[in-house]
Design a protein around this motif. Structure first.
Motif: not given
Lengths: 109, 116
Positions: B72-82
Motif C-alpha cells: 500500500g505504499t509505492y506503486s509500479t506499472l509494468k508494460v511487457q512487451p511494450a
C-alpha cells in the motif's frame, strides 16, 4: 467518449492580455476542476468549482460554471509568459477524474 | 511535505522490451491513481488503488499492463512487451481518502515513455 472537451485547442496571446478557455462536459457532475500542465512537468490543480456554484475566483483565475449548458470557462487575466502551459478541465462522473484534451496556451512576452 | 514522485522521468525503449514505472505517493495517501496521455489525446484514467487493493482497473488498455502496489505504499506499472502505441506520458496521482471532501488528487511530474 471523453467527458470534458476544451476549446480552443490552442490559444496564442501577448503578455498582459486575458485568456479564456472553455470546457464542455456530458454527464451530471458534483464539481469541475481545472488543471495546468507546464511542459515536462506534472499536472497542477488550479481550481475546483462545485455544481451549486456559478463563479469562483482565485488570484488571476476566474472560473464559471453553467450546469444547464454543461459548460465551464476559465479566464486568466493579465497573462504572463509563465502561464504558457496546457490547461485541462476534469470532472469526476465516477470515482476517478475524466479529462478533456486540453487547451494549449502560449503567452508571448 | 514531499509531493508525488515518479521514476524515471523519461524512458526510451524498443518495441518488445519491458519497462517498469514507479510512483511514490504522498505519505499517508490511501488512494493512488495511474493516468496516461498519449500524444495529442486526452488524459485517460488507467487504474485506482485503495491501499494495496485495485479499486478500479477499468482503464487498463490490455494485459500487457500490470500494476502493483505492494504494502500500500509505492506503486509500479509494468508494460511487457511494450508496443509503439504505448508511447506517452504516464501520470500518477494520490489523494487522502474516500470521503467527499477528498476531491483533490495530487499529481506527479509524469514519466515520458517513448517506444521505438
Amino acid at each position: 467518449s471523453q467527458q470534458g472537451e476544451e476549446d480552443p485547442q490552442a490559444l496564442s496571446i501577448q503578455e498582459g492580455e486575458n485568456a479564456t478557455m472553455n470546457c464542455s462536459y456530458k454527464t451530471s457532475i458534483n464539481n469541475l476542476q481545472w488543471y495546468r500542465q507546464n511542459s515536462g512537468r506534472g499536472l497542477v490543480h488550479l481550481i475546483l468549482i462545485r455544481s451549486n456554484e456559478r463563479e469562483k475566483h482565485s488570484g488571476r483565475l476566474r472560473v464559471t460554471l453553467d450546469t444547464s449548458k454543461k459548460s465551464s470557462s476559465l479566464l486568466i487575466t493579465a497573462s504572463r509568459a509563465a502561464d504558457t502551459a496546457s490547461y485541462f478541465c476534469a470532472t469526476k462522473p465516477t470515482s476517478t477524474l475524466t479529462f478533456g484534451k486540453g487547451t494549449m496556451l502560449l503567452v508571448s512576452p | 511535505e514531499a509531493g508525488v514522485t515518479q521514476f524515471p522521468s523519461h524512458s526510451v525503449i524498443e518495441k518488445g522490451q519491458t519497462v517498469t514505472l514507479r510512483c511514490d505517493p504522498i505519505s499517508g495517501h490511501d488512494n493512488l491513481y495511474w493516468y496516461r496521455r498519449v500524444m495529442g489525446k486526452e488524459i485517460k484514467f488507467l487504474l485506482h488503488f485503495v491501499k494495496e487493493s485495485k479499486q478500479d482497473e477499468s482503464g487498463m488498455p490490455n494485459n500487457r499492463f500490470l500494476a502493483e502496489r505492494t504494502g500500500g505504499t509505492y506503486s509500479t506499472l509494468k508494460v511487457q512487451p511494450a508496443e509503439l502505441e504505448d508511447s506517452g506520458v504516464y501520470f500518477c496521482a494520490s489523494s487522502h481518502g474516500l470521503t467527499s471532501s477528498s476531491y483533490e488528487q495530487y499529481f506527479g511530474p509524469g514519466t515520458r515513455l517513448t517506444v521505438t
